[in-house]
Design a protein around this motif. Structure first.
Motif, PDB file in Angstrom:
ATOM      1  N   UNK A  49    -107.220 -58.447 -72.514  1.00  0.00           N
ATOM      2  CA  UNK A  49    -106.926 -59.775 -73.087  1.00  0.00           C
ATOM      3  C   UNK A  49    -108.145 -60.703 -73.064  1.00  0.00           C
ATOM      4  N   UNK A  50    -108.938 -60.639 -71.987  1.00  0.00           N
ATOM      5  CA  UNK A  50    -110.167 -61.447 -71.934  1.00  0.00           C
ATOM      6  C   UNK A  50    -111.179 -60.974 -72.972  1.00  0.00           C
ATOM      7  N   UNK A  51    -111.256 -59.667 -73.168  1.00  0.00           N
ATOM      8  CA  UNK A  51    -112.189 -59.136 -74.175  1.00  0.00           C
ATOM      9  C   UNK A  51    -111.836 -59.694 -75.555  1.00  0.00           C
ATOM     10  N   UNK A  52    -110.540 -59.778 -75.849  1.00  0.00           N
ATOM     11  CA  UNK A  52    -110.094 -60.318 -77.131  1.00  0.00           C
ATOM     12  C   UNK A  52    -110.566 -61.773 -77.270  1.00  0.00           C
ATOM     13  N   UNK A  53    -110.415 -62.543 -76.197  1.00  0.00           N
ATOM     14  CA  UNK A  53    -110.817 -63.958 -76.177  1.00  0.00           C
ATOM     15  C   UNK A  53    -112.328 -64.113 -76.364  1.00  0.00           C
ATOM     16  N   UNK A  54    -113.102 -63.169 -75.837  1.00  0.00           N
ATOM     17  CA  UNK A  54    -114.565 -63.305 -75.814  1.00  0.00           C
ATOM     18  C   UNK A  54    -115.259 -62.723 -77.044  1.00  0.00           C
ATOM     19  N   UNK A  55    -114.485 -62.145 -77.954  1.00  0.00           N
ATOM     20  CA  UNK A  55    -115.083 -61.597 -79.183  1.00  0.00           C
ATOM     21  C   UNK A  55    -114.933 -62.588 -80.328  1.00  0.00           C
ATOM     22  N   UNK A  56    -115.980 -62.730 -81.110  1.00  0.00           N
ATOM     23  CA  UNK A  56    -115.873 -63.575 -82.301  1.00  0.00           C
ATOM     24  C   UNK A  56    -115.057 -62.838 -83.368  1.00  0.00           C
ATOM     25  N   UNK A  57    -114.629 -63.581 -84.385  1.00  0.00           N
ATOM     26  CA  UNK A  57    -113.893 -62.960 -85.492  1.00  0.00           C
ATOM     27  C   UNK A  57    -114.773 -61.900 -86.142  1.00  0.00           C
ATOM     28  N   UNK A  58    -114.189 -60.727 -86.398  1.00  0.00           N
ATOM     29  CA  UNK A  58    -114.901 -59.548 -86.918  1.00  0.00           C
ATOM     30  C   UNK A  58    -115.847 -58.914 -85.891  1.00  0.00           C
ATOM     31  N   UNK A  59    -115.770 -59.376 -84.638  1.00  0.00           N
ATOM     32  CA  UNK A  59    -116.575 -58.768 -83.579  1.00  0.00           C
ATOM     33  C   UNK A  59    -116.073 -57.368 -83.258  1.00  0.00           C
ATOM     34  N   UNK A  60    -116.993 -56.524 -82.795  1.00  0.00           N
ATOM     35  CA  UNK A  60    -116.645 -55.128 -82.487  1.00  0.00           C
ATOM     36  C   UNK A  60    -116.678 -54.910 -80.979  1.00  0.00           C
ATOM     37  N   UNK A  61    -115.856 -53.946 -80.541  1.00  0.00           N
ATOM     38  CA  UNK A  61    -115.736 -53.652 -79.118  1.00  0.00           C
ATOM     39  C   UNK A  61    -115.860 -52.154 -78.888  1.00  0.00           C
ATOM     40  N   UNK A  62    -116.574 -51.780 -77.821  1.00  0.00           N
ATOM     41  CA  UNK A  62    -116.758 -50.372 -77.453  1.00  0.00           C
ATOM     42  C   UNK A  62    -116.307 -50.228 -76.001  1.00  0.00           C
ATOM     43  N   UNK A  63    -115.313 -49.394 -75.773  1.00  0.00           N
ATOM     44  CA  UNK A  63    -114.772 -49.200 -74.423  1.00  0.00           C
ATOM     45  C   UNK A  63    -114.906 -47.742 -74.024  1.00  0.00           C
ATOM     46  N   UNK A  64    -115.473 -47.479 -72.834  1.00  0.00           N
ATOM     47  CA  UNK A  64    -115.515 -46.104 -72.350  1.00  0.00           C
ATOM     48  C   UNK A  64    -115.343 -46.086 -70.839  1.00  0.00           C
TER      49      UNK A  64
END
Length: 215
Positions: free
Chosen positions: A161-176
């Protein structure tokens, strides 16, 4: 005494690292070179010099490798920023700087990891574009174009949920940091939060999830 025992353990640890850490072509575009090896002539790609110490992340581990490849594929052009959660050795933050990120925040709760990351960042002359912090994710504010987190399943589930808050619109996320069989557990909350373009890449028993925040 136990103190003496731990000291010997530490010495063994650094020697073990040196035995197992070699020059490695991590991706087609990136070669990682141990600081004690001679520098390679430029081969058209990027070279990162590393002294990993006890911190995780030389590029050799499958999860680190998948994060680095994901960064190559997903980083934006122009002025972009990145949040590196659990920076460890600092390798992901350093590669972001080499890929052109204008502002990078690299965080870790382990003070030892932050010390090694600082050393590696200085080795690669990236200090100007990378800020190191021990601040927990929930206390961070602002937004980033790219977020990379190579953690455990439990940590990812807690922080999504924090990652969602900290990403700008159209921002990309990589989780491993995930095993293959754990990836679906992490994808469920991503869908609930409205992430789109969710993809899973696997190498051996490890998984890496990429997603984009579209609203």
């Amino acid at each position: 005494s136990s103190l003496h025992f731990s000291k010997i353990q530490d010495e063994d640890w650094s020697l073990t690292w040196r035995r197992h850490f070699r020059v490695e072509r991590v991706t087609e575009r990136l070669t990682v070179v141990p600081v004690w090896e001679p520098a390679l002539p430029a081969s058209g790609g990027t070279v990162i010099r590393m002294d990993p110490g006890p911190a995780f992340g030389t590029g050799a581990h499958r999860t680190t490798k998948m994060c680095l490849e994901g960064m190559e594929n997903l980083h934006p052009t122009g002025d972009w920023t990145m949040l590196d959660v659990g920076t460890g050795s600092g390798i992901l933050a350093i590669y972001a700087a080499k890929l052109g990120a204008k502002g990078i925040l690299a965080i870790d709760t382990d003070p030892g990891a932050l010390r090694w990351a600082k050393r590696n960042i200085e080795l690669n002359h990236c200090s100007e574009s990378i800020d190191l912090s021990s601040k927990p994710v929930r206390e961070l504010c602002g937004v980033f174009s790219l977020l990379v987190a190579n953690l455990t399943r439990d940590a990812l589930l807690e922080l999504v949920p924090d990652f969602h808050r900290l990403l700008e619109k159209n921002g990309a996320m990589i989780l491993s940091g995930l095993l293959k069989e754990q990836s679906q557990e992490v994808i469920k909350p991503l869908r609930r939060l409205g992430f789109k373009g969710i993809q899973v890449v696997t190498q051996e028993e490890w998984a890496c999830i990429t997603a984009r925040k579209t609203e």
